[in-house]
Design a protein around this motif. Structure first.
Motif, PDB file in Angstrom:
ATOM      1  N   TYR A 105      10.763  53.800  41.837  1.00 66.80           N
ATOM      2  CA  TYR A 105      12.100  53.496  42.523  1.00 66.80           C
ATOM      3  C   TYR A 105      11.720  52.906  43.962  1.00 66.80           C
ATOM      4  O   TYR A 105      12.078  51.930  44.557  1.00 66.80           O
ATOM      5  N   CYS A 106      10.705  53.571  44.610  1.00 68.84           N
ATOM      6  CA  CYS A 106      10.039  52.794  45.867  1.00 68.84           C
ATOM      7  C   CYS A 106       9.808  51.409  45.660  1.00 68.84           C
ATOM      8  O   CYS A 106       9.959  50.454  46.527  1.00 68.84           O
ATOM      9  N   ALA A 107       8.941  51.125  44.541  1.00 67.05           N
ATOM     10  CA  ALA A 107       8.469  49.715  44.448  1.00 67.05           C
ATOM     11  C   ALA A 107       9.903  48.835  44.179  1.00 67.05           C
ATOM     12  O   ALA A 107       9.737  47.415  44.608  1.00 67.05           O
ATOM     13  N   ALA A 108      10.795  49.214  43.388  1.00 67.70           N
ATOM     14  CA  ALA A 108      11.970  48.500  43.120  1.00 67.70           C
ATOM     15  C   ALA A 108      12.609  48.224  44.548  1.00 67.70           C
ATOM     16  O   ALA A 108      13.276  46.919  44.543  1.00 67.70           O
ATOM     17  N   ILE A 109      12.837  49.086  45.215  1.00 67.82           N
ATOM     18  CA  ILE A 109      13.536  48.870  46.360  1.00 67.82           C
ATOM     19  C   ILE A 109      12.647  47.890  47.521  1.00 67.82           C
ATOM     20  O   ILE A 109      13.337  47.084  48.013  1.00 67.82           O
ATOM     21  N   ALA A 110      11.542  48.197  47.462  1.00 66.70           N
ATOM     22  CA  ALA A 110      10.807  47.172  48.267  1.00 66.70           C
ATOM     23  C   ALA A 110      10.870  45.665  47.632  1.00 66.70           C
ATOM     24  O   ALA A 110      10.639  44.910  48.544  1.00 66.70           O
ATOM     25  N   ALA A 111      11.005  45.508  46.186  1.00 67.37           N
ATOM     26  CA  ALA A 111      10.932  44.097  45.931  1.00 67.37           C
ATOM     27  C   ALA A 111      12.434  43.786  46.014  1.00 67.37           C
ATOM     28  O   ALA A 111      12.583  42.484  45.983  1.00 67.37           O
ATOM     29  N   LEU A 112      13.184  44.495  46.342  1.00 68.45           N
ATOM     30  CA  LEU A 112      14.786  43.951  46.373  1.00 68.45           C
ATOM     31  C   LEU A 112      15.282  43.871  47.581  1.00 68.45           C
ATOM     32  O   LEU A 112      16.273  43.101  47.976  1.00 68.45           O
ATOM     33  N   CYS A 113      14.735  44.621  48.637  1.00 69.90           N
ATOM     34  CA  CYS A 113      15.334  44.736  49.730  1.00 69.90           C
ATOM     35  C   CYS A 113      14.703  44.601  51.151  1.00 69.90           C
ATOM     36  O   CYS A 113      13.549  44.601  50.789  1.00 69.90           O
ATOM     37  N   GLY A 114      15.413  44.287  52.032  1.00 66.12           N
ATOM     38  CA  GLY A 114      14.806  43.984  53.234  1.00 66.12           C
ATOM     39  C   GLY A 114      15.364  44.931  54.321  1.00 66.12           C
ATOM     40  O   GLY A 114      16.455  45.869  54.179  1.00 66.12           O
ATOM     41  N   GLU A 115      14.890  44.755  55.793  1.00 66.29           N
ATOM     42  CA  GLU A 115      15.746  45.634  56.689  1.00 66.29           C
ATOM     43  C   GLU A 115      16.956  45.513  57.022  1.00 66.29           C
ATOM     44  O   GLU A 115      17.561  44.185  57.020  1.00 66.29           O
ATOM     45  N   GLY A 116      17.772  46.453  57.035  1.00 66.28           N
ATOM     46  CA  GLY A 116      19.422  46.406  57.016  1.00 66.28           C
ATOM     47  C   GLY A 116      19.983  46.035  55.728  1.00 66.28           C
ATOM     48  O   GLY A 116      21.095  45.912  55.684  1.00 66.28           O
ATOM     49  N   SER A 117      19.203  45.903  54.761  1.00 63.88           N
ATOM     50  CA  SER A 117      19.950  45.943  53.293  1.00 63.88           C
ATOM     51  C   SER A 117      20.799  47.112  52.961  1.00 63.88           C
ATOM     52  O   SER A 117      20.426  48.259  53.437  1.00 63.88           O
ATOM     53  N   GLU A 118      21.612  47.115  52.004  1.00 55.57           N
ATOM     54  CA  GLU A 118      22.260  48.408  51.639  1.00 55.57           C
ATOM     55  C   GLU A 118      22.162  48.388  49.981  1.00 55.57           C
ATOM     56  O   GLU A 118      22.056  47.515  49.492  1.00 55.57           O
ATOM     57  N   VAL A 119      22.182  49.925  49.692  1.00 57.36           N
ATOM     58  CA  VAL A 119      22.005  50.147  48.318  1.00 57.36           C
ATOM     59  C   VAL A 119      23.270  51.145  48.089  1.00 57.36           C
ATOM     60  O   VAL A 119      23.420  52.048  49.016  1.00 57.36           O
ATOM     61  N   ILE A 120      23.916  51.090  47.124  1.00 54.78           N
ATOM     62  CA  ILE A 120      24.901  51.830  46.624  1.00 54.78           C
ATOM     63  C   ILE A 120      24.348  52.956  45.530  1.00 54.78           C
ATOM     64  O   ILE A 120      23.862  52.710  44.669  1.00 54.78           O
ATOM     65  N   LEU A 121      24.667  54.166  46.164  1.00 52.12           N
ATOM     66  CA  LEU A 121      24.045  55.432  45.378  1.00 52.12           C
ATOM     67  C   LEU A 121      25.469  56.409  45.100  1.00 52.12           C
ATOM     68  O   LEU A 121      26.032  56.688  46.066  1.00 52.12           O
ATOM     69  N   PRO A 122      25.615  56.596  43.912  1.00 50.19           N
ATOM     70  CA  PRO A 122      26.707  57.499  43.476  1.00 50.19           C
ATOM     71  C   PRO A 122      26.358  58.880  44.141  1.00 50.19           C
ATOM     72  O   PRO A 122      24.950  59.419  44.155  1.00 50.19           O
ATOM     73  N   SER A 123      27.289  59.682  44.705  1.00 50.11           N
ATOM     74  CA  SER A 123      27.015  60.943  45.305  1.00 50.11           C
ATOM     75  C   SER A 123      27.801  62.084  44.261  1.00 50.11           C
ATOM     76  O   SER A 123      29.038  61.727  44.026  1.00 50.11           O
ATOM     77  N   PRO A 124      27.169  63.085  43.914  1.00 50.24           N
ATOM     78  CA  PRO A 124      25.814  63.445  44.608  1.00 50.24           C
ATOM     79  C   PRO A 124      24.551  62.836  43.963  1.00 50.24           C
ATOM     80  O   PRO A 124      24.696  62.261  42.892  1.00 50.24           O
ATOM     81  N   MET A 135      13.821  55.853  54.960  1.00 49.42           N
ATOM     82  CA  MET A 135      12.578  55.513  55.564  1.00 49.42           C
ATOM     83  C   MET A 135      11.947  54.034  55.416  1.00 49.42           C
ATOM     84  O   MET A 135      11.081  53.446  56.225  1.00 49.42           O
ATOM     85  N   THR A 136      12.951  53.415  54.748  1.00 48.16           N
ATOM     86  CA  THR A 136      12.573  51.843  54.665  1.00 48.16           C
ATOM     87  C   THR A 136      13.562  50.922  55.499  1.00 48.16           C
ATOM     88  O   THR A 136      13.507  49.703  55.364  1.00 48.16           O
ATOM     89  N   GLY A 137      14.528  51.537  56.101  1.00 49.00           N
ATOM     90  CA  GLY A 137      15.476  50.798  56.991  1.00 49.00           C
ATOM     91  C   GLY A 137      16.543  50.421  55.975  1.00 49.00           C
ATOM     92  O   GLY A 137      17.391  49.609  56.459  1.00 49.00           O
ATOM     93  N   VAL A 138      16.653  51.089  54.753  1.00 47.62           N
ATOM     94  CA  VAL A 138      17.933  50.616  53.855  1.00 47.62           C
ATOM     95  C   VAL A 138      18.757  51.527  53.957  1.00 47.62           C
ATOM     96  O   VAL A 138      18.941  52.724  54.105  1.00 47.62           O
ATOM     97  N   ARG A 139      20.136  51.077  54.223  1.00 48.19           N
ATOM     98  CA  ARG A 139      21.489  51.576  54.484  1.00 48.19           C
ATOM     99  C   ARG A 139      22.018  52.236  52.995  1.00 48.19           C
ATOM    100  O   ARG A 139      22.155  51.391  52.030  1.00 48.19           O
TER     101      ARG A 139
END
Length: 391
Positions: A105-124, A135-139
């Motif tokens: 997961y960490c590697a995928a986010i690093a490959a897809l996102c930059g500072e200030g990027s957003e990722v949608i997570l279902p809650s919970p 920790m990577t500045g992704v909202r």
């Protein structure tokens, strides 16, 4: 004052819950029921341990650095089995091996996102996904799932902004236990494709899905690699928790970006763990089928036991793979109740507040039970203790 990246998120939930045990004693006739963590506590099956011992003694390469993206033979086996299981076309070049699924997961986010990027997570959500985003500045943008625990693609579409880079789904779900229907996953795939996003699908618990046949047809799409980033873990399948072996299946172009991350963080996954995972894939199919049958039986036991608690206000909202997601009947918030359960019932579980945003009403009302290490008798005892808990 600059805040450290690690200070931007919360403490590891499982470690936090373990601290609740300090100073609490449990009578021999009523030992602690630990349903807080979803990791097998038993070692790998004996045939796999024997194979690993032989590898340690006879295979010098098990002690050396390997390729950053993983051993070619393991990548080939995953590609072969994924192509068979999902009735699609996956090549070894689409597969990378990681040091556990969290790292995938960490590697995928690093490959897809930059500072200030957003990722949608279902809650919970799975708390480590949220922690890494922090920790990577992704909202993290919360997609509330409501009483069904199933995310709504139309609601997700309303949350997409120019900063959105990915939607993350976990199926079978951690923490909710629900198995996402194939049509729902296809709808999210179509949404992501239409909006230029990646669909990150965490299938850590795919081996314990109660449905027969492919859980989805995403890999049968000839252009799947344009959208899909699939994550997987060997920790649950073969009890290789301490060896930290996971996998990510994605486009060749995305894996080229992921390789940079992996080379910087771990250089390569452990060679012994990879060889053990390969041996398991090639030799333990029948054993794994038995493990799946046992987990499905425990799911039925969860459902039966919680049906007896309905008149006391307990409600099983979702159940599957290793998890039950429950609603409690008490006025206190779930994080307070969870600590009282340790003292008054000898039960350690995680509160919904650990899987939701601060102030979430759903988080206050709900709890997660992880039953990977509790048999039918233990689940019956769990229900009895919950049913006897005073207001």
């Amino acid at each position: 004052m600059t805040i450290a990246r690690t200070a931007s998120t919360f403490a590891p939930p499982v470690m936090e819950a373990r601290r609740w045990l300090k100073g609490v004693s449990f009578a021999p006739e009523r030992p602690l029921l630990n349903v807080s963590q979803a990791a097998p506590v038993d070692p790998p099956p004996e045939p796999l341990r024997c194979a690993m011992a032989e590898i340690v003694m006879q295979d010098a390469s098990a002690h050396l650095y390997g390729p950053v993206l993983g051993l070619p033979e393991l990548r080939e086996e995953i590609a072969r089995q994924w192509s068979r299981d999902y009735r699609g076309e996956v090549t070894p070049e689409h597969v990378a091996i990681t040091s556990g699924c969290n790292q995938a997961y960490c590697a995928a986010i690093a490959a897809l996102c930059g500072e200030g990027s957003e990722v949608i997570l279902p809650s919970p959500w799975y708390f480590n996904h949220r922690m890494w985003n922090d920790m990577t500045g992704v909202r993290t943008v919360a997609l509330e799932t409501g009483p069904t625990l199933l995310p709504d693609p139309e609601r997700a579409a309303e949350l997409i902004t120019p900063a959105t880079r990915a939607i993350v789904l976990v199926s079978p779900n951690n923490p909710g236990g629900v198995e996402y229907p194939a049509a729902l996953l296809a709808a999210f795939r179509d949404l992501c494709r239409s909006r230029g996003l990646a669909l990150i699908l965490d299938e850590t618990y795919r081996d314990f899905d109660s449905r027969e046949g492919p859980a989805h047809d995403l890999f049968s799409d000839p252009d799947w690699a344009e959208v899909l980033v699939q994550l997987y873990s060997f920790s649950k399948a073969f009890r290789l928790t301490g060896h930290r072996i996971g996998a990510v299946t994605a486009s060749v172009e995305r894996l080229a970006q992921i390789e940079r991350f992996l080379d910087t963080v771990t250089i390569c996954p452990t060679s012994l763990g990879q060889k053990a995972a390969l041996w398991g894939m090639q030799n333990l199919g029948s054993w794994l089928a038995g493990e799946r049958a046992e987990i499905i039986a425990r799911r039925r036991s969860m459902e039966e036991n919680f049906a007896t608690l309905a008149d006391k206000g307990w409600r099983l909202m979702g159940c599957g793979a290793y998890f039950g997601w429950i609603e409690h009947p008490f006025a206190e918030a779930s994080d307070v109740l969870a600590q009282r359960l340790v003292r008054d019932a000898g039960v350690l579980l995680l509160p919904g507040t650990m899987f939701t945003a601060p102030g979430s009403e759903a988080g206050r009302r709900q709890l997660r039970i992880a039953f990977a290490n509790v048999d039918a008798a233990g689940l019956s005892e769990l229900a009895a203790r919950l049913g006897a808990l005073p207001d």
